[in-house]
Write a protein that holds these residues in place. Sequence first.
Motif, mmCIF file in Angstrom:
data_model
loop_
_atom_site.group_PDB
_atom_site.id
_atom_site.type_symbol
_atom_site.label_atom_id
_atom_site.label_comp_id
_atom_site.label_asym_id
_atom_site.label_seq_id
_atom_site.Cartn_x
_atom_site.Cartn_y
_atom_site.Cartn_z
ATOM 1 N N THR A 1 -11.071 48.353 20.888
ATOM 2 C CA THR A 1 -10.957 47.335 22.077
ATOM 3 C C THR A 1 -9.701 47.597 22.741
ATOM 4 O O THR A 1 -9.266 47.069 23.704
ATOM 5 C CB THR A 1 -10.755 46.013 21.210
ATOM 6 O OG1 THR A 1 -9.960 46.151 20.289
ATOM 7 C CG2 THR A 1 -11.987 45.648 20.601
ATOM 8 N N ARG A 2 -8.702 48.695 22.325
ATOM 9 C CA ARG A 2 -7.532 49.103 23.049
ATOM 10 C C ARG A 2 -7.498 50.412 22.922
ATOM 11 O O ARG A 2 -7.665 51.066 21.615
ATOM 12 C CB ARG A 2 -6.433 48.056 22.083
ATOM 13 C CG ARG A 2 -6.303 46.622 22.488
ATOM 14 C CD ARG A 2 -5.142 46.115 22.167
ATOM 15 N NE ARG A 2 -4.765 45.958 20.767
ATOM 16 C CZ ARG A 2 -3.877 45.663 19.919
ATOM 17 N NH1 ARG A 2 -3.155 44.721 20.645
ATOM 18 N NH2 ARG A 2 -3.804 45.638 18.800
ATOM 19 N N VAL A 3 -6.587 51.126 23.444
ATOM 20 C CA VAL A 3 -6.111 52.451 23.571
ATOM 21 C C VAL A 3 -4.876 52.269 23.587
ATOM 22 O O VAL A 3 -3.993 51.200 24.042
ATOM 23 C CB VAL A 3 -6.749 53.355 24.770
ATOM 24 C CG1 VAL A 3 -8.303 53.531 24.449
ATOM 25 C CG2 VAL A 3 -6.074 52.816 26.007
ATOM 26 N N ALA A 4 -3.930 53.280 22.952
ATOM 27 C CA ALA A 4 -2.554 53.137 22.942
ATOM 28 C C ALA A 4 -1.844 54.554 23.154
ATOM 29 O O ALA A 4 -2.381 55.448 22.646
ATOM 30 C CB ALA A 4 -2.072 52.365 21.722
ATOM 31 N N VAL A 5 -0.587 54.646 23.493
ATOM 32 C CA VAL A 5 0.213 55.691 23.317
ATOM 33 C C VAL A 5 1.407 55.385 22.553
ATOM 34 O O VAL A 5 2.204 54.421 22.871
ATOM 35 C CB VAL A 5 0.699 56.116 24.787
ATOM 36 C CG1 VAL A 5 1.480 57.481 24.847
ATOM 37 C CG2 VAL A 5 -0.658 56.350 25.766
ATOM 38 N N TYR A 6 1.710 56.350 21.672
ATOM 39 C CA TYR A 6 3.019 56.099 21.042
ATOM 40 C C TYR A 6 4.104 57.194 21.435
ATOM 41 O O TYR A 6 3.725 58.184 21.480
ATOM 42 C CB TYR A 6 3.096 56.243 19.359
ATOM 43 C CG TYR A 6 4.228 56.343 18.774
ATOM 44 C CD1 TYR A 6 4.896 54.949 18.618
ATOM 45 C CD2 TYR A 6 4.618 57.172 18.000
ATOM 46 C CE1 TYR A 6 6.181 54.724 18.170
ATOM 47 C CE2 TYR A 6 5.955 57.020 17.397
ATOM 48 C CZ TYR A 6 6.556 55.820 17.489
ATOM 49 O OH TYR A 6 7.835 55.877 16.856
ATOM 50 N N PHE A 7 4.990 56.538 22.071
ATOM 51 C CA PHE A 7 6.111 57.535 22.725
ATOM 52 C C PHE A 7 7.189 57.823 21.555
ATOM 53 O O PHE A 7 8.041 56.876 21.437
ATOM 54 C CB PHE A 7 6.852 57.150 23.949
ATOM 55 C CG PHE A 7 5.763 56.825 25.104
ATOM 56 C CD1 PHE A 7 5.441 57.986 26.087
ATOM 57 C CD2 PHE A 7 5.041 55.731 25.355
ATOM 58 C CE1 PHE A 7 4.617 57.762 26.861
ATOM 59 C CE2 PHE A 7 4.038 55.463 26.332
ATOM 60 C CZ PHE A 7 3.930 56.576 27.141
ATOM 61 N N ALA A 8 7.001 58.810 20.847
ATOM 62 C CA ALA A 8 7.841 59.062 19.685
ATOM 63 C C ALA A 8 9.156 59.198 19.996
ATOM 64 O O ALA A 8 10.057 58.826 18.966
ATOM 65 C CB ALA A 8 7.133 60.538 18.721
ATOM 66 N N PRO B 1 -5.202 46.969 26.584
ATOM 67 C CA PRO B 1 -6.694 46.353 26.215
ATOM 68 C C PRO B 1 -7.748 47.309 27.137
ATOM 69 O O PRO B 1 -7.716 47.700 28.456
ATOM 70 C CB PRO B 1 -6.569 45.029 26.811
ATOM 71 C CG PRO B 1 -5.150 44.811 26.882
ATOM 72 C CD PRO B 1 -4.406 45.901 27.040
ATOM 73 N N VAL B 2 -8.728 47.649 26.414
ATOM 74 C CA VAL B 2 -9.817 48.421 27.149
ATOM 75 C C VAL B 2 -10.413 47.674 28.475
ATOM 76 O O VAL B 2 -10.785 48.231 29.415
ATOM 77 C CB VAL B 2 -11.110 48.531 26.273
ATOM 78 C CG1 VAL B 2 -12.266 49.121 27.043
ATOM 79 C CG2 VAL B 2 -10.516 49.528 25.426
#
Length: 332
Positions: A288-295, A304-305
């Motif tokens: 239902t969601r995609v995400a990016v983790y900026f480390a 949200p998709v």
Amino acid sequence: MAFRAQQNQWLCICARGQEAGVRPVSSRSAISSLRHRQRTTPRLLAFGGIVEYLSSVSLSTFVERKDVREYLRVNVAKPWFQVRAEIKAPPLTTTYGWTGTAFDYAMRFYLQKLNPSTKVSRWLAEESAALVVASRRETARTKKRVLGIIGTAKDCVRSYLKGKRDAKPNRELIRAAVDLAQLDLVYRIGLLDLQPINEAMVEDIGSMLALVRPEDFRAKRTCVLNPTFGSASELVGGADGDLVLDGTLIDIKVNKNLELGRDIFNQLFGYYCLSCIGGIDGFRGKITRVAVYFARFGILHRIPVDSFVEASRLPAHLKWFKATANRGVSST
């Protein structure tokens, strides 16, 4: 997540090799002819049979195709990204691909610590080690060293997972992750070039790990590391993602810029399409969601998709994705 940067570094190695009369392997006939040349790089050819396949197909290369970029530009709007923050863990080395892959491993171990029921798969480094052991070109000494890297890493991980639940990976485990990251290139692009561990890289990874907030990555139900997408993965060379946490598909980036560029978004959209086509192995729900983790910033940005794809248009997108992937490489 770091494969593209690793691939670019390998291409630089190949370019230097070309100046000395060595050319990258691009076909089985080329492999055969190069074996008879004195100036050929033996470590590249030791695994030459996989170079042609693994260096030419991946989700990253697929979404960089000219026809794919144009379709997505016209048909899939990139969400606005207005997050602003100062970098908290600036790079301490220029080996970005190696650092990124090593951080992936260290993060993987930390996620296992946070989520004891995490669904894990075999390390890519283990697949690489199997190729090295099976190679007739590698010496017994090299094989012993490679197996030692795997054994040491497994010992470190076992010890770490027995400790305090929220503990971040220690320096010893980070060093093991750095070594594992070197081995990944054997499987991905057929390159074995073991280098001494750069302590600045170990410190760099430790700084990024210190920024990880456990509450961002503690699953309520399901945590899947390096998720694959059933038969759909084969559409783009056996693609796997970084992480599925409940209903969110997360891509981890160690970029020094806090940007959600079209290239990053296209890759997220590609992962989402794969999940819709083939499902996610080990996960029965829907994304239902995609995400990016900026480390380097300690920021998990969720999307949200339904903010970038309408349900009514999704079937057409999936049909296009499958047809385009099956059609093969287009001009760039």
